[in-house]
Design a protein around this motif. Structure first.
Motif, PDB file in Angstrom:
ATOM      1  N   MET A 222       0.937  -1.108  -0.012  1.00 37.73           N
ATOM      2  CA  MET A 222      -0.027  -0.061   0.152  1.00 37.73           C
ATOM      3  C   MET A 222       1.049   1.296  -0.058  1.00 37.73           C
ATOM      4  O   MET A 222       0.319   2.338  -0.132  1.00 37.73           O
ATOM      5  N   GLY A 223       2.049   0.961   0.247  1.00 38.19           N
ATOM      6  CA  GLY A 223       2.907   2.304   0.416  1.00 38.19           C
ATOM      7  C   GLY A 223       2.751   3.278   1.571  1.00 38.19           C
ATOM      8  O   GLY A 223       2.871   4.463   1.316  1.00 38.19           O
ATOM      9  N   ASP A 224       2.480   2.626   2.604  1.00 34.90           N
ATOM     10  CA  ASP A 224       1.825   3.656   3.815  1.00 34.90           C
ATOM     11  C   ASP A 224       2.243   2.718   5.100  1.00 34.90           C
ATOM     12  O   ASP A 224       1.739   1.856   5.384  1.00 34.90           O
ATOM     13  N   GLU A 225       3.443   3.140   5.441  1.00 33.70           N
ATOM     14  CA  GLU A 225       3.973   2.801   6.980  1.00 33.70           C
ATOM     15  C   GLU A 225       3.271   3.271   7.972  1.00 33.70           C
ATOM     16  O   GLU A 225       3.718   2.738   9.142  1.00 33.70           O
ATOM     17  N   GLU A 226       2.229   4.249   8.001  1.00 37.49           N
ATOM     18  CA  GLU A 226       1.633   4.677   9.238  1.00 37.49           C
ATOM     19  C   GLU A 226       0.374   3.685   9.318  1.00 37.49           C
ATOM     20  O   GLU A 226      -0.281   3.943  10.470  1.00 37.49           O
ATOM     21  N   ILE A 227      -0.114   2.788   8.527  1.00 38.30           N
ATOM     22  CA  ILE A 227      -1.243   1.775   8.895  1.00 38.30           C
ATOM     23  C   ILE A 227      -0.904   1.198  10.178  1.00 38.30           C
ATOM     24  O   ILE A 227      -0.127   0.345   9.896  1.00 38.30           O
ATOM     25  N   LYS A 228      -1.955   0.908  10.910  1.00 38.52           N
ATOM     26  CA  LYS A 228      -1.638   0.235  12.133  1.00 38.52           C
ATOM     27  C   LYS A 228      -2.391  -1.157  11.937  1.00 38.52           C
ATOM     28  O   LYS A 228      -3.536  -1.065  11.470  1.00 38.52           O
ATOM     29  N   ILE A 229      -1.782  -2.162  11.951  1.00 40.23           N
ATOM     30  CA  ILE A 229      -2.128  -3.488  11.527  1.00 40.23           C
ATOM     31  C   ILE A 229      -1.986  -4.643  12.694  1.00 40.23           C
ATOM     32  O   ILE A 229      -0.821  -4.517  13.320  1.00 40.23           O
ATOM     33  N   THR A 230      -3.016  -5.219  12.934  1.00 40.51           N
ATOM     34  CA  THR A 230      -2.599  -6.627  13.835  1.00 40.51           C
ATOM     35  C   THR A 230      -3.262  -7.677  13.371  1.00 40.51           C
ATOM     36  O   THR A 230      -4.470  -7.566  12.737  1.00 40.51           O
ATOM     37  N   ALA A 231      -2.711  -8.935  13.262  1.00 43.31           N
ATOM     38  CA  ALA A 231      -3.187 -10.086  12.680  1.00 43.31           C
ATOM     39  C   ALA A 231      -3.243 -11.470  13.645  1.00 43.31           C
ATOM     40  O   ALA A 231      -2.365 -11.235  14.327  1.00 43.31           O
ATOM     41  N   THR A 232      -4.217 -12.141  13.525  1.00 44.05           N
ATOM     42  CA  THR A 232      -4.298 -13.496  14.274  1.00 44.05           C
ATOM     43  C   THR A 232      -4.285 -14.533  12.921  1.00 44.05           C
ATOM     44  O   THR A 232      -5.457 -14.543  12.246  1.00 44.05           O
ATOM     45  N   ALA A 233      -3.645 -15.236  12.824  1.00 42.92           N
ATOM     46  CA  ALA A 233      -3.587 -16.330  11.621  1.00 42.92           C
ATOM     47  C   ALA A 233      -3.974 -17.684  12.378  1.00 42.92           C
ATOM     48  O   ALA A 233      -3.188 -18.395  12.954  1.00 42.92           O
ATOM     49  N   VAL A 234      -5.006 -18.419  11.617  1.00 44.03           N
ATOM     50  CA  VAL A 234      -5.565 -19.667  12.089  1.00 44.03           C
ATOM     51  C   VAL A 234      -5.650 -20.633  10.852  1.00 44.03           C
ATOM     52  O   VAL A 234      -6.333 -20.357   9.831  1.00 44.03           O
ATOM     53  N   ARG A 235      -5.365 -21.863  11.117  1.00 44.04           N
ATOM     54  CA  ARG A 235      -5.228 -22.700  10.161  1.00 44.04           C
ATOM     55  C   ARG A 235      -6.661 -23.864  10.498  1.00 44.04           C
ATOM     56  O   ARG A 235      -6.739 -24.029  11.773  1.00 44.04           O
ATOM     57  N   ILE A 236      -7.588 -23.947   9.563  1.00 44.31           N
ATOM     58  CA  ILE A 236      -8.525 -24.745   9.692  1.00 44.31           C
ATOM     59  C   ILE A 236      -8.735 -25.832   8.691  1.00 44.31           C
ATOM     60  O   ILE A 236      -8.012 -26.118   7.757  1.00 44.31           O
ATOM     61  N   PRO A 237      -9.646 -26.991   8.960  1.00 41.09           N
ATOM     62  CA  PRO A 237      -9.677 -28.162   8.009  1.00 41.09           C
ATOM     63  C   PRO A 237     -10.509 -27.696   6.760  1.00 41.09           C
ATOM     64  O   PRO A 237     -11.574 -28.427   6.680  1.00 41.09           O
ATOM     65  N   VAL A 238      -9.891 -26.909   6.043  1.00 45.56           N
ATOM     66  CA  VAL A 238     -10.446 -26.661   4.763  1.00 45.56           C
ATOM     67  C   VAL A 238      -9.564 -27.000   3.655  1.00 45.56           C
ATOM     68  O   VAL A 238      -8.402 -26.729   3.931  1.00 45.56           O
ATOM     69  N   LEU A 239      -9.816 -27.579   2.476  1.00 41.32           N
ATOM     70  CA  LEU A 239      -8.816 -27.976   1.592  1.00 41.32           C
ATOM     71  C   LEU A 239      -8.042 -26.878   0.808  1.00 41.32           C
ATOM     72  O   LEU A 239      -7.017 -26.446   0.752  1.00 41.32           O
ATOM     73  N   ILE A 240      -9.179 -26.008   0.267  1.00 43.57           N
ATOM     74  CA  ILE A 240      -8.840 -24.918  -0.438  1.00 43.57           C
ATOM     75  C   ILE A 240      -9.470 -23.760  -0.197  1.00 43.57           C
ATOM     76  O   ILE A 240     -10.652 -23.719  -0.088  1.00 43.57           O
ATOM     77  N   GLY A 241      -8.991 -22.559  -0.151  1.00 43.52           N
ATOM     78  CA  GLY A 241      -9.681 -21.224  -0.090  1.00 43.52           C
ATOM     79  C   GLY A 241      -9.220 -20.585   1.690  1.00 43.52           C
ATOM     80  O   GLY A 241      -9.570 -21.283   2.364  1.00 43.52           O
ATOM     81  N   HIS A 242      -9.143 -19.307   1.533  1.00 46.02           N
ATOM     82  CA  HIS A 242      -8.800 -18.672   2.788  1.00 46.02           C
ATOM     83  C   HIS A 242      -9.759 -17.771   3.041  1.00 46.02           C
ATOM     84  O   HIS A 242     -10.227 -17.050   2.037  1.00 46.02           O
ATOM     85  N   ALA A 243     -10.134 -17.699   4.323  1.00 48.08           N
ATOM     86  CA  ALA A 243     -11.133 -16.616   4.372  1.00 48.08           C
ATOM     87  C   ALA A 243     -10.607 -15.659   5.580  1.00 48.08           C
ATOM     88  O   ALA A 243      -9.640 -16.102   6.569  1.00 48.08           O
ATOM     89  N   GLU A 244     -11.010 -14.357   5.817  1.00 47.52           N
ATOM     90  CA  GLU A 244     -10.396 -13.547   6.677  1.00 47.52           C
ATOM     91  C   GLU A 244     -11.614 -12.552   7.239  1.00 47.52           C
ATOM     92  O   GLU A 244     -12.486 -12.055   6.585  1.00 47.52           O
ATOM     93  N   ALA A 313     -10.800 -15.969  -0.798  1.00 51.02           N
ATOM     94  CA  ALA A 313     -10.281 -16.165  -2.129  1.00 51.02           C
ATOM     95  C   ALA A 313      -9.549 -17.644  -2.155  1.00 51.02           C
ATOM     96  O   ALA A 313      -9.353 -18.297  -1.134  1.00 51.02           O
ATOM     97  N   ASN A 314      -9.205 -18.143  -3.371  1.00 52.70           N
ATOM     98  CA  ASN A 314      -8.727 -19.201  -3.741  1.00 52.70           C
ATOM     99  C   ASN A 314      -7.097 -19.060  -3.444  1.00 52.70           C
ATOM    100  O   ASN A 314      -6.459 -18.294  -4.008  1.00 52.70           O
ATOM    101  N   ASN A 315      -6.596 -19.601  -2.336  1.00 48.27           N
ATOM    102  CA  ASN A 315      -5.085 -19.406  -1.889  1.00 48.27           C
ATOM    103  C   ASN A 315      -4.178 -19.888  -2.731  1.00 48.27           C
ATOM    104  O   ASN A 315      -2.944 -19.516  -2.949  1.00 48.27           O
ATOM    105  N   LEU A 316      -4.663 -21.097  -3.737  1.00 50.78           N
ATOM    106  CA  LEU A 316      -3.684 -21.551  -4.618  1.00 50.78           C
ATOM    107  C   LEU A 316      -3.676 -20.685  -5.816  1.00 50.78           C
ATOM    108  O   LEU A 316      -2.618 -20.730  -6.689  1.00 50.78           O
ATOM    109  N   ARG A 317      -4.731 -20.087  -6.445  1.00 50.20           N
ATOM    110  CA  ARG A 317      -4.763 -19.398  -7.490  1.00 50.20           C
ATOM    111  C   ARG A 317      -4.504 -18.004  -7.410  1.00 50.20           C
ATOM    112  O   ARG A 317      -3.263 -17.460  -7.234  1.00 50.20           O
ATOM    113  N   LYS A 318      -5.486 -17.289  -6.958  1.00 50.80           N
ATOM    114  CA  LYS A 318      -5.194 -15.650  -6.837  1.00 50.80           C
ATOM    115  C   LYS A 318      -4.131 -15.284  -5.694  1.00 50.80           C
ATOM    116  O   LYS A 318      -3.405 -14.568  -5.630  1.00 50.80           O
TER     117      LYS A 318
END
Length: 332
Positions: A222-244, A313-318
């Motif tokens: 994004m070209g923006d160092e000022e954005i404040k971001i916090t994340a929690t990443a979780v693996r779930i029992p799905v074959l394809i596709g990430h959700a957020e 989105a499809n994590n393997l493709r997009k």
């Protein structure tokens, strides 16, 4: 478009195979296609555009006469072999984390920051899969009103780890249903019927490498160092596709309808949002589309300019192969 000589490194992996498939689907203009992997996979035959290609062992000499090298073989291989490819005249588009935060290497989502492609010195980095879909969904909102803060929780498919993880999910499921012993080898705990708040290694501050990737890569793209971001990443029992689940605080007010309109008008993003009719995006939907799907768009009344979004989105493709090839298309 001019026909070029293309190499795919890691061609027998989940993402590598998707790359080959997408080269065919999009009729990418290659004159010659070279499929490369490790000694273990050498000799594998893969079909593309009606031709059979035999996978070869990757060596520095493999990149002689190659114009574009698409890498999906992991960070160690990329660090070792990408400079060798560049030395021989190829432009590398790398899907690993090896060069993403290198100041000399552009990190690109073509719908978001295509101009950065021209800044390359031989290597262009493909972002993390979870980052790609989030910045694609947030870019049209960012362009309208700016974004002050992002809170994201991911629900990521096992294919993000690779084919062995997909096999483990299916094997564990069969074992549980048959009443047999469950073995966990790819992940530290059973993934079937479970959720693991653990993707990649942990740092001393308690965050994982995956979570820090999302923070740092988003700021760079994004070209923006000022954005404040916090994340929690979780693996779930799905074959394809990430959700957020993405919660944002914007710099100025944007109504839900204005957000929907901005998203629907943005290339590669589609709004799927009519909860009264039970219309919202789910991970299974991503097997039939390359769009980033956004739903559950609603106001967050706990802050002045808050919005909640559900991004799939499809994590393997997009999230990997398609984005890499879109970069190559923009490049030529």
């Amino acid at each position: 478009m001019e026909k070029l000589n293309v190499a795919v490194v890691g061609a027998t992996g989940a993402v590598g195979r998707e790359m080959v498939s997408i080269l065919e689907e999009r009729d990418f203009p290659f004159a010659d296609l070279k499929l490369l992997a490790t000694e273990r996979s050498a000799g594998t035959v893969i079909n593309c555009k009606g031709e059979e290609y035999v996978v070869e062992v990757t060596t520095p000499e493999s990149f002689e006469d190659v114009d574009i090298a698409l890498f999906s073989a992991g960070g160690t291989a990329s660090k070792k072999l990408a400079p060798e490819a560049v030395k021989r005249g190829a432009i590398v588009i790398d899907n690993s984390s090896a060069f993403r935060m290198d100041g000399e290497v552009p990190l690109v989502v073509p719908e978001v920051n295509p101009a950065d492609i021209s800044k390359h010195n031989g290597i262009i980095a493909n972002p993390n899969c979870s980052t790609i879909q989030m910045v694609a969904a947030l870019k049209p909102i960012y362009d309208q009103v700016g974004i002050k803060r992002i809170v994201v929780s991911t629900y990521q498919a096992v294919s993000g780890t690779g084919k062995d993880a997909m096999d483990e999910l299916q094997e564990q499921t069969r074992a549980i249903l048959a009443g047999d012993e469950v073995k966990a080898e790819v992940y530290p705990k059973q993934i079937t019927f479970n959720a693991l708040p653990h993707i990649d290694v942990f740092f001393d501050d308690g965050y994982t490498k995956e979570e820090l990737k999302m923070v740092n890569e988003t700021k760079k793209i994004m070209g923006d160092e000022e954005i404040k971001i916090t994340a929690t990443a979780v693996r779930i029992p799905v074959l394809i596709g990430h959700a957020e689940s993405v919660n944002i605080e914007t710099n100025a007010q944007l109504t839900v309808e204005e957000a929907k309109k901005a998203l629907d008008n943005f290339s590669g993003v589609r709004v799927v949002d009519n909860p009264t009719e039970l219309v919202y995006p789910v991970q299974l939907d991503t097997e039939e589309t390359d769009d980033v799907l956004v739903g559950r768009i609603r106001k967050d009344d706990t802050i002045e300019n808050g919005l909640n979004l559900w991004v799939v989105a499809n994590n393997l493709r997009k999230g990997a192969a398609l984005n890499t090839i879109q970069i190559a298309e923009k490049l030529i």
